[in-house]
Write a protein that holds these residues in place. Sequence first.
Motif, PDB file in Angstrom:
ATOM      1  N   UNK A 186       8.563  37.551  47.652  1.00 35.41           N
ATOM      2  CA  UNK A 186       7.668  38.644  46.825  1.00 35.41           C
ATOM      3  C   UNK A 186       8.525  38.837  45.540  1.00 35.41           C
ATOM      4  N   UNK A 187       7.870  38.440  44.486  1.00 34.18           N
ATOM      5  CA  UNK A 187       8.816  38.483  43.148  1.00 34.18           C
ATOM      6  C   UNK A 187       8.547  39.962  42.566  1.00 34.18           C
ATOM      7  N   UNK A 188       9.600  40.671  42.274  1.00 34.23           N
ATOM      8  CA  UNK A 188       9.609  41.982  41.609  1.00 34.23           C
ATOM      9  C   UNK A 188       9.490  41.709  40.263  1.00 34.23           C
ATOM     10  N   UNK A 189       8.726  42.652  39.607  1.00 29.86           N
ATOM     11  CA  UNK A 189       8.564  42.445  37.950  1.00 29.86           C
ATOM     12  C   UNK A 189       9.070  43.974  37.882  1.00 29.86           C
TER      13      UNK A 189
ATOM     14  N   UNK B  86      -0.496  40.336  36.890  1.00 27.58           N
ATOM     15  CA  UNK B  86      -1.771  39.608  36.976  1.00 27.58           C
ATOM     16  C   UNK B  86      -1.745  38.305  36.541  1.00 27.58           C
ATOM     17  N   UNK B  87      -0.678  37.970  35.513  1.00 26.43           N
ATOM     18  CA  UNK B  87      -0.501  36.583  35.079  1.00 26.43           C
ATOM     19  C   UNK B  87       0.110  35.848  36.009  1.00 26.43           C
ATOM     20  N   UNK B  88       1.021  36.367  36.785  1.00 28.22           N
ATOM     21  CA  UNK B  88       1.794  35.607  37.638  1.00 28.22           C
ATOM     22  C   UNK B  88       0.928  35.631  39.018  1.00 28.22           C
TER      23      UNK B  88
ATOM     24  N   UNK C 141       3.536  38.585  42.902  1.00 31.56           N
ATOM     25  CA  UNK C 141       4.504  39.561  42.286  1.00 31.56           C
ATOM     26  C   UNK C 141       3.950  40.877  42.457  1.00 31.56           C
ATOM     27  N   UNK C 142       4.958  41.870  42.362  1.00 32.13           N
ATOM     28  CA  UNK C 142       4.901  43.280  42.568  1.00 32.13           C
ATOM     29  C   UNK C 142       5.447  43.854  41.450  1.00 32.13           C
ATOM     30  N   UNK C 143       4.476  44.803  40.671  1.00 35.90           N
ATOM     31  CA  UNK C 143       5.188  45.523  39.557  1.00 35.90           C
ATOM     32  C   UNK C 143       6.178  47.115  40.047  1.00 35.90           C
ATOM     33  N   UNK C 144       7.054  46.971  39.553  1.00 32.09           N
ATOM     34  CA  UNK C 144       7.917  48.147  39.890  1.00 32.09           C
ATOM     35  C   UNK C 144       8.532  48.993  38.600  1.00 32.09           C
TER      36      UNK C 144
END
Length: 255
Positions: free
Chosen positions: A140-143, A86-88, A95-98
């Motif tokens: 897309x930035x993986x987190x 959410x911050x990114x 971003x996508x959380x994984x």
Amino acid sequence: MDRLTIIKVGGKVVEDTQQLNLLLDQFNRFSGNKILVHGGGNTATEVAGKLGIETELVDGRRITSKSMLDVVTMVYGGLVNKKIVAGLQARGCNAIGLTGADLNLISAIKRPAGEIDYGFVGDVNDVNSRELRLMLNENVVPVVAPLTHDGKGSLLNTNADTIAAELAIELSGHYSTFLFYCFDKPGVLLDPDDDSKIIYELQAEQFNDYKQKGVISTGMLPKLDNGFRAKRNGVKEVLITNTENLSSGRGTRLV
């Protein structure tokens, strides 16, 4: 090859709102391909305590009972991960959380019980770089949370320093890969109570000597063990630093 920046951020940073915001600002300024790997640290310990679940650490590594696995799944894969995503997004970073289970990104085997039984802890045996590269190609930035899976339906707690190194090693065949370990100290210190005593360049032989003498211990050990392994396996640069110095490149460089 294109550059890839992988930043692993420690639990103490993600738990401090000011430090986390600074970290996300700095991370957002890195151009090109990038991945953020995070720990969870004291948040999992605090939640476990509220639930009456005891926390046990050995050399900076968490012993993960079945109850603790439920806690770290909730905290790492949920609370911490989505807060970072959410911050990114608020900074215009898509971003996508994984976790390792998502898209079969990181599979692992449950660590066999030896002298120490780590419980539901996983040792990485495969990284699906294809899926990560597809995301990176689409900006897309993986987190990535420090959770893997065994391919049989079970999640496994996996050290975030290890996950960052495994991703860096696997992706170094496709990118010029830079690995940053970002935590609450300005680098590896000769005296943990004196932030001015930074070791600016650290060789593997020096590390082993400092480890035997107890100069370097506890939570720093996984960072350096994994950092040197990454250097030996194709990662262009490994730096250990804090949030303030992330963009300047000041800290401990592994050589």
